[in-house]
Design a protein around this motif. Structure first.
Motif, mmCIF file in Angstrom:
data_model
loop_
_atom_site.group_PDB
_atom_site.id
_atom_site.type_symbol
_atom_site.label_atom_id
_atom_site.label_comp_id
_atom_site.label_asym_id
_atom_site.label_seq_id
_atom_site.Cartn_x
_atom_site.Cartn_y
_atom_site.Cartn_z
ATOM 1 N N CYS A 93 84.161 0.681 -43.233
ATOM 2 C CA CYS A 93 84.720 -0.670 -43.143
ATOM 3 C C CYS A 93 85.520 -0.798 -41.847
ATOM 4 C CB CYS A 93 85.631 -0.923 -44.341
ATOM 5 S SG CYS A 93 86.106 -2.650 -44.540
ATOM 6 N N CYS A 94 85.548 -2.008 -41.287
ATOM 7 C CA CYS A 94 86.331 -2.237 -40.068
ATOM 8 C C CYS A 94 87.729 -2.735 -40.441
ATOM 9 C CB CYS A 94 85.627 -3.196 -39.117
ATOM 10 S SG CYS A 94 85.623 -4.904 -39.609
ATOM 11 N N VAL A 95 88.630 -2.578 -39.491
ATOM 12 C CA VAL A 95 90.043 -2.883 -39.711
ATOM 13 C C VAL A 95 90.255 -4.328 -40.151
ATOM 14 C CG1 VAL A 95 92.306 -3.015 -38.597
ATOM 15 C CG2 VAL A 95 90.792 -1.105 -38.106
ATOM 16 N N SER A 96 89.629 -5.272 -39.461
ATOM 17 C CA SER A 96 89.849 -6.681 -39.796
ATOM 18 C C SER A 96 89.390 -6.995 -41.220
ATOM 19 C CB SER A 96 89.158 -7.594 -38.792
ATOM 20 O OG SER A 96 87.768 -7.329 -38.730
ATOM 21 N N ASP A 97 88.296 -6.379 -41.665
ATOM 22 C CA ASP A 97 87.826 -6.597 -43.037
ATOM 23 C C ASP A 97 88.782 -5.980 -44.056
ATOM 24 O OD1 ASP A 97 85.641 -8.012 -42.148
ATOM 25 O OD2 ASP A 97 84.234 -6.332 -42.334
ATOM 26 N N MET A 98 89.307 -4.786 -43.746
ATOM 27 C CA MET A 98 90.251 -4.146 -44.668
ATOM 28 C C MET A 98 91.498 -4.995 -44.827
ATOM 29 S SD MET A 98 90.133 -0.043 -44.035
ATOM 30 C CE MET A 98 89.792 0.021 -42.276
ATOM 31 N N GLU A 99 91.976 -5.569 -43.725
ATOM 32 C CA GLU A 99 93.173 -6.402 -43.771
ATOM 33 C C GLU A 99 92.967 -7.575 -44.723
ATOM 34 O OE1 GLU A 99 96.321 -8.537 -40.723
ATOM 35 O OE2 GLU A 99 94.301 -8.090 -40.012
ATOM 36 N N VAL A 100 91.832 -8.232 -44.622
ATOM 37 C CA VAL A 100 91.528 -9.391 -45.466
ATOM 38 C C VAL A 100 91.266 -8.968 -46.910
ATOM 39 C CG1 VAL A 100 89.847 -11.231 -45.885
ATOM 40 C CG2 VAL A 100 90.645 -10.784 -43.557
ATOM 41 N N GLN A 101 90.427 -7.965 -47.102
ATOM 42 C CA GLN A 101 90.011 -7.572 -48.448
ATOM 43 C C GLN A 101 91.128 -6.919 -49.254
ATOM 44 O OE1 GLN A 101 86.517 -5.173 -47.779
ATOM 45 N NE2 GLN A 101 85.299 -6.910 -47.117
ATOM 46 N N LEU A 102 91.998 -6.163 -48.581
ATOM 47 C CA LEU A 102 93.031 -5.426 -49.302
ATOM 48 C C LEU A 102 94.394 -6.104 -49.281
ATOM 49 C CD1 LEU A 102 92.083 -1.832 -48.123
ATOM 50 C CD2 LEU A 102 91.423 -2.994 -50.242
ATOM 51 N N GLY A 103 94.548 -7.098 -48.399
ATOM 52 C CA GLY A 103 95.826 -7.795 -48.319
ATOM 53 C C GLY A 103 96.953 -6.944 -47.752
ATOM 54 N N ILE A 104 96.610 -5.954 -46.942
ATOM 55 C CA ILE A 104 97.616 -5.125 -46.284
ATOM 56 C C ILE A 104 97.827 -5.703 -44.890
ATOM 57 C CG2 ILE A 104 98.208 -2.824 -45.445
ATOM 58 C CD1 ILE A 104 96.349 -1.664 -47.590
ATOM 59 N N LEU A 105 99.057 -6.043 -44.569
ATOM 60 C CA LEU A 105 99.358 -6.649 -43.279
ATOM 61 C C LEU A 105 99.119 -5.669 -42.136
ATOM 62 C CD1 LEU A 105 102.594 -8.605 -44.238
ATOM 63 C CD2 LEU A 105 100.250 -9.455 -44.100
ATOM 64 N N GLN A 106 98.768 -6.208 -40.974
ATOM 65 C CA GLN A 106 98.361 -5.416 -39.817
ATOM 66 C C GLN A 106 99.314 -4.270 -39.457
ATOM 67 O OE1 GLN A 106 95.426 -5.438 -38.189
ATOM 68 N NE2 GLN A 106 96.163 -3.756 -36.937
ATOM 69 N N PRO A 107 100.637 -4.490 -39.386
ATOM 70 C CA PRO A 107 101.500 -3.368 -38.995
ATOM 71 C C PRO A 107 101.419 -2.194 -39.980
ATOM 72 C CG PRO A 107 102.705 -5.437 -38.839
ATOM 73 C CD PRO A 107 101.391 -5.739 -39.504
ATOM 74 N N THR A 108 101.430 -2.494 -41.260
ATOM 75 C CA THR A 108 101.330 -1.447 -42.281
ATOM 76 C C THR A 108 99.959 -0.798 -42.243
ATOM 77 O OG1 THR A 108 102.896 -2.618 -43.685
ATOM 78 C CG2 THR A 108 101.516 -0.969 -44.757
#
Length: 107
Positions: free
Chosen positions: A45-60
């Motif tokens: 999985c790519c970073v941008s998809d993980m951010e959206v799918q998991l709801g983990i904010l970019q800094p974390t």
């Protein structure tokens, strides 16, 4: 069962194995890292998809992915501007699959 027939690894080998197991469990001991690794256990999985799918904010997300990279738990590949992650350690993947089977509801 006869204990005299059981072959035990030498204590130094058991200590080394315990060290590796504790390291893996420490990685899994953070909720965000566990969530990331569980997600990645299902495939790359790519970073941008993980951010959206998991709801983990970019800094974390970036911080926890850096920990996973440093510990060689994940590998990366770059495609244009996207970085794709996947679980790199087969032993960790087996642990994740067991946790997923035990704790995640059936789809």
């Amino acid at each position: 069962m006869n204990d005299s027939l059981t072959i035990h690894p030498p204590p130094h080998a058991m200590r080394q194995a315990a060290h590796h197991a504790v390291s893996a469990l420490k990685l899994l001991g953070n909720e965000d890292r566990l969530l990331l690794l569980c997600h990645l256990s299902q495939g790359e999985c790519c970073v941008s998809d993980m951010e959206v799918q998991l709801g983990i904010l970019q800094p974390t997300l970036s911080q926890q992915l850096a920990v996973l990279r440093r510990e060689n738990a994940v590998s990366t590949r770059r495609e244009g501007k996207n970085i794709f992650y996947q679980v790199a350690d087969a032993r960790l993947l087996a642990l994740l699959q067991t946790l997923y089977a035990q704790y995640c509801p059936a789809a």
